[in-house]
Design a protein around this motif. Structure first.
Motif, short mmCIF file in Angstrom:
data_model
loop_
_atom_site.label_atom_id
_atom_site.label_comp_id
_atom_site.label_asym_id
_atom_site.label_seq_id
_atom_site.Cartn_x
_atom_site.Cartn_y
_atom_site.Cartn_z
N ALA A 1 0.85 -1.26 0.05
CA ALA A 1 -0.03 0.08 -0.11
C ALA A 1 0.91 1.19 0.15
CB ALA A 1 -1.04 -0.16 1.26
N LYS A 2 1.99 1.28 0.66
CA LYS A 2 3.10 2.32 0.57
C LYS A 2 3.63 2.54 -0.61
CE LYS A 2 4.49 2.42 5.32
NZ LYS A 2 5.57 2.19 6.07
N SER A 3 3.59 1.40 -1.64
CA SER A 3 4.09 1.61 -2.80
C SER A 3 3.07 2.11 -4.29
CB SER A 3 4.99 0.20 -3.37
OG SER A 3 4.00 -0.78 -3.58
N LEU A 4 1.77 2.29 -3.43
CA LEU A 4 0.73 2.66 -4.64
C LEU A 4 0.47 3.94 -4.20
CD1 LEU A 4 -1.07 -0.64 -4.57
CD2 LEU A 4 0.31 -0.09 -6.32
N ARG A 5 0.42 4.85 -5.21
CA ARG A 5 -0.04 6.21 -5.30
C ARG A 5 -1.44 6.42 -5.14
NH1 ARG A 5 3.09 10.35 -8.46
NH2 ARG A 5 4.00 8.49 -9.13
N CYS A 6 -2.14 7.39 -4.26
CA CYS A 6 -3.56 7.50 -4.09
C CYS A 6 -3.87 8.40 -5.51
CB CYS A 6 -3.88 8.52 -3.05
SG CYS A 6 -5.22 9.02 -3.18
N PRO A 7 -5.08 7.82 -6.12
CA PRO A 7 -5.47 8.49 -7.24
C PRO A 7 -5.96 9.82 -7.02
CG PRO A 7 -6.54 6.34 -7.21
CD PRO A 7 -5.71 6.41 -5.94
N GLN A 8 -6.49 10.29 -5.95
CA GLN A 8 -6.96 11.57 -5.64
C GLN A 8 -6.05 12.54 -5.19
OE1 GLN A 8 -10.36 11.39 -2.72
NE2 GLN A 8 -10.47 13.82 -2.91
N CYS A 9 -4.98 12.12 -4.36
CA CYS A 9 -3.99 12.98 -3.78
C CYS A 9 -2.80 13.01 -4.84
CB CYS A 9 -3.51 12.52 -2.33
SG CYS A 9 -4.85 12.19 -1.13
N GLN A 10 -2.48 12.04 -5.17
CA GLN A 10 -1.46 12.16 -6.31
C GLN A 10 0.11 12.33 -5.60
OE1 GLN A 10 -2.14 15.13 -9.36
NE2 GLN A 10 -4.40 14.01 -9.99
N LEU B 1 -8.67 5.19 1.34
CA LEU B 1 -9.42 4.23 2.25
C LEU B 1 -10.06 2.89 1.61
CD1 LEU B 1 -10.91 6.62 4.84
CD2 LEU B 1 -8.94 5.31 5.42
N ASP B 2 -10.67 3.28 0.48
CA ASP B 2 -11.17 2.06 -0.11
C ASP B 2 -10.23 1.23 -0.94
OD1 ASP B 2 -13.75 2.71 0.28
OD2 ASP B 2 -14.02 3.65 -1.70
N LEU B 3 -9.01 1.60 -1.45
CA LEU B 3 -8.29 0.97 -2.01
C LEU B 3 -7.28 0.27 -1.06
CD1 LEU B 3 -7.06 3.30 -4.88
CD2 LEU B 3 -8.44 1.06 -5.16
N ARG B 4 -6.90 0.87 0.06
CA ARG B 4 -6.15 0.37 1.01
C ARG B 4 -7.06 -0.99 1.45
NH1 ARG B 4 -5.51 3.94 6.10
NH2 ARG B 4 -5.25 5.48 4.33
N LEU B 5 -8.16 -0.78 1.78
CA LEU B 5 -9.02 -2.02 2.07
C LEU B 5 -9.03 -3.24 1.10
CD1 LEU B 5 -10.85 -3.30 4.28
CD2 LEU B 5 -12.77 -2.16 3.23
N VAL B 6 -8.76 -2.79 -0.14
CA VAL B 6 -9.04 -3.80 -1.28
C VAL B 6 -7.48 -4.39 -1.27
CG1 VAL B 6 -8.84 -3.98 -3.85
CG2 VAL B 6 -10.58 -2.58 -2.72
#
Length: 144
Positions: free
Chosen positions: A52-61, A74-79
């Motif tokens: 999860a730390k290696s993936l970028r948030c699509p909204q925050c960028q 939060l959704d993607l972290r849960l996924v």
């Protein structure tokens, strides 16, 4: 005239900022699911957090999925947590995320023609500028 345009822009901004459709707050259930997620083992927990730390948030960028508090993060972290807990490999999770959001979600995108053009064109433009400048200096020197 400028004041009228400025005030109209500010009114439009406030109208859109109050809209629930643009800024959706995370609900308590969603936050609790992420914070209290139970893993099968501590190794899976560490693997999921690192991924999860290696993936970028699509909204925050500019934040990863762990640092961001946006609803999509939060959704993607849960996924990510659920997929890792189900025994999926890191590559399967990354493939899922890139299929949905593109290479943008990766901090280290794979090398491709598009990426090479992104990095190569400025270098090529700089080389052409230096070459053209050098030819101009030599041409002036020969004419003098």
């Amino acid at each position: 005239m400028r004041w009228v345009l400025l005030s109209l822009c500010l009114c439009a901004f406030w109208a859109f900022a109050d809209s629930e459709q643009i800024f959706v707050a995370s609900d308590e259930q969603q936050i609790t699911q992420v914070e209290l997620f139970e893993f099968s083992s501590p190794q899976l927990q560490q693997q999921a957090i690192n991924l999860a730390k290696s993936l970028r948030c699509p909204q925050c960028q500019n934040q990863n999925l762990v640092e961001s508090n946006s609803p999509i993060a939060l959704d993607l972290r849960l996924v990510v947590f659920e997929m890792i807990n189900q025994g999926k490999s890191e590559q399967q999770v990354v493939d899922y995320m890139t299929a949905r959001y593109g290479d943008f979600v990766l901090y280290k995108p794979p090398f491709s023609l598009q990426n090479s053009m992104l990095w190569g064109l400025p270098v090529l433009a700089l080389l052409l500028f230096v070459l053209r400048s050098a030819m101009g200096v030599v041409g002036r020197k020969n004419n003098a």
